[in-house]
Design a protein around this motif. Structure first.
Motif, short mmCIF file in Angstrom:
data_model
loop_
_atom_site.label_atom_id
_atom_site.label_comp_id
_atom_site.label_asym_id
_atom_site.label_seq_id
_atom_site.Cartn_x
_atom_site.Cartn_y
_atom_site.Cartn_z
N MET A 119 0.85 -1.18 0.00
CA MET A 119 0.00 0.00 0.00
C MET A 119 0.89 1.24 0.00
SD MET A 119 -3.06 0.97 2.58
CE MET A 119 -2.24 1.65 3.98
N GLN A 120 0.69 2.09 -0.97
CA GLN A 120 1.50 3.29 -1.09
C GLN A 120 0.81 4.44 -0.39
OE1 GLN A 120 2.28 4.41 -5.11
NE2 GLN A 120 3.88 5.83 -4.54
N GLN A 121 1.57 5.17 0.41
CA GLN A 121 1.02 6.33 1.09
C GLN A 121 1.59 7.58 0.45
OE1 GLN A 121 1.95 6.14 5.22
NE2 GLN A 121 0.20 4.87 5.68
N HIS A 122 0.77 8.58 0.30
CA HIS A 122 1.21 9.85 -0.25
C HIS A 122 1.16 10.88 0.86
CE1 HIS A 122 1.19 8.38 -4.34
NE2 HIS A 122 0.06 7.77 -4.05
N SER A 123 2.11 11.79 0.82
CA SER A 123 2.17 12.81 1.85
C SER A 123 1.25 13.98 1.55
CB SER A 123 3.61 13.30 2.02
OG SER A 123 4.07 13.83 0.81
N ARG A 124 0.68 14.01 0.35
CA ARG A 124 -0.28 15.04 0.00
C ARG A 124 -1.14 14.51 -1.12
NH1 ARG A 124 2.71 20.04 -2.59
NH2 ARG A 124 2.77 19.26 -4.67
N PRO A 125 -2.23 15.14 -1.41
CA PRO A 125 -3.11 14.63 -2.45
C PRO A 125 -2.34 14.40 -3.75
CG PRO A 125 -4.15 16.46 -1.31
CD PRO A 125 -2.74 16.37 -0.80
N THR A 136 -1.12 14.78 -7.06
CA THR A 136 -1.10 15.83 -8.07
C THR A 136 0.20 15.71 -8.84
OG1 THR A 136 0.03 17.49 -6.73
CG2 THR A 136 -2.38 17.41 -6.55
N ASP A 137 0.31 16.49 -9.88
CA ASP A 137 1.56 16.52 -10.62
C ASP A 137 2.52 17.56 -10.07
OD1 ASP A 137 0.71 14.51 -12.32
OD2 ASP A 137 -0.17 15.92 -13.75
N ALA A 138 2.07 18.31 -9.08
CA ALA A 138 2.91 19.36 -8.50
C ALA A 138 4.07 18.76 -7.72
CB ALA A 138 2.07 20.24 -7.58
N PRO A 139 5.24 19.33 -7.87
CA PRO A 139 6.38 18.84 -7.08
C PRO A 139 6.18 19.18 -5.61
CG PRO A 139 6.98 20.84 -8.25
CD PRO A 139 5.59 20.47 -8.70
N PRO A 140 6.89 18.49 -4.72
CA PRO A 140 6.76 18.80 -3.29
C PRO A 140 7.26 20.21 -3.01
CG PRO A 140 8.56 17.25 -3.66
CD PRO A 140 7.87 17.44 -4.98
N THR A 141 6.70 20.83 -2.00
CA THR A 141 7.20 22.13 -1.57
C THR A 141 8.59 21.93 -0.98
OG1 THR A 141 6.36 21.95 0.68
CG2 THR A 141 4.85 22.88 -0.98
N VAL A 177 11.43 17.41 4.70
CA VAL A 177 10.97 16.29 5.51
C VAL A 177 11.39 14.97 4.86
CG1 VAL A 177 8.92 15.04 6.34
CG2 VAL A 177 9.06 17.53 6.59
N HIS A 178 11.17 14.84 3.55
CA HIS A 178 11.54 13.60 2.86
C HIS A 178 13.05 13.36 2.90
CE1 HIS A 178 7.49 12.68 1.44
NE2 HIS A 178 7.36 13.99 1.30
N ASP A 179 13.82 14.42 2.74
CA ASP A 179 15.28 14.28 2.81
C ASP A 179 15.72 13.91 4.22
OD1 ASP A 179 15.34 14.96 0.12
OD2 ASP A 179 16.04 17.02 0.47
N LEU A 180 15.07 14.47 5.23
CA LEU A 180 15.37 14.11 6.61
C LEU A 180 15.12 12.62 6.84
CD1 LEU A 180 16.07 14.79 9.59
CD2 LEU A 180 13.64 15.30 9.90
N LEU A 181 14.00 12.11 6.32
CA LEU A 181 13.68 10.69 6.49
C LEU A 181 14.73 9.81 5.82
CD1 LEU A 181 9.84 10.75 5.90
CD2 LEU A 181 11.04 10.55 8.07
#
Length: 129
Positions: free
Chosen positions: A1-7, A9-14, A20-24
């Motif tokens: 099951m894939q989880q998304h951190s936001r809805p 969309t084609d928009a890149p992450p802020t 946050v993703h780099d910290l993880l």
């Protein structure tokens, strides 16, 4: 099951979400806190998530927990703030440095372990007496 951190969309992450993703990727021990955060918030809210980062980092510094390693976290954040991205700096300064323990609280000595850039930013927002 894939989880998304936001809805989806084609928009890149802020910049904050990318932080946050780099910290993880750099400190995987924050993964459980992240997953709980995304579940509770319905997505990643960097400023809110960094409350968990502060708590985990200070607990590690106080040797209450070995992970997430406070040294790796501080090194990563120093490296990120060195890049000079205003949006990343805002998250780190406001929601990490701003939430570190005060002088009368356990764990305040972590302030003495901050890298040179974070230390200077900390002194600007919370001058030491």
């Amino acid at each position: 099951m894939q989880q998304h951190s936001r809805p989806q969309t084609d928009a890149p992450p802020t910049a904050g979400e990318q932080l946050v993703h780099d910290l993880l990727a750099h400190v995987p021990a924050f993964r459980a806190a992240y997953e709980s955060h995304v579940f509770r918030q319905g997505g990643v809210l960097p400023h809110v998530f960094f409350w968990d980062v502060v708590q985990g980092t200070v607990r590690s510094f106080l040797a209450e927990e070995t992970e997430p390693d406070w040294r790796r976290t501080l090194d990563f954040l120093e490296e990120q703030i060195r890049r000079g991205d205003a949006a990343v700096d805002e998250v780190i300064v406001t929601s990490f440095l701003g939430d570190l323990p005060s002088p009368h609280e356990p764990g305040h000595a972590i302030v003495g372990q901050l890298g040179p850039i974070m230390s200077a930013r900390y002194d600007r927002i919370r001058p030491r007496a």
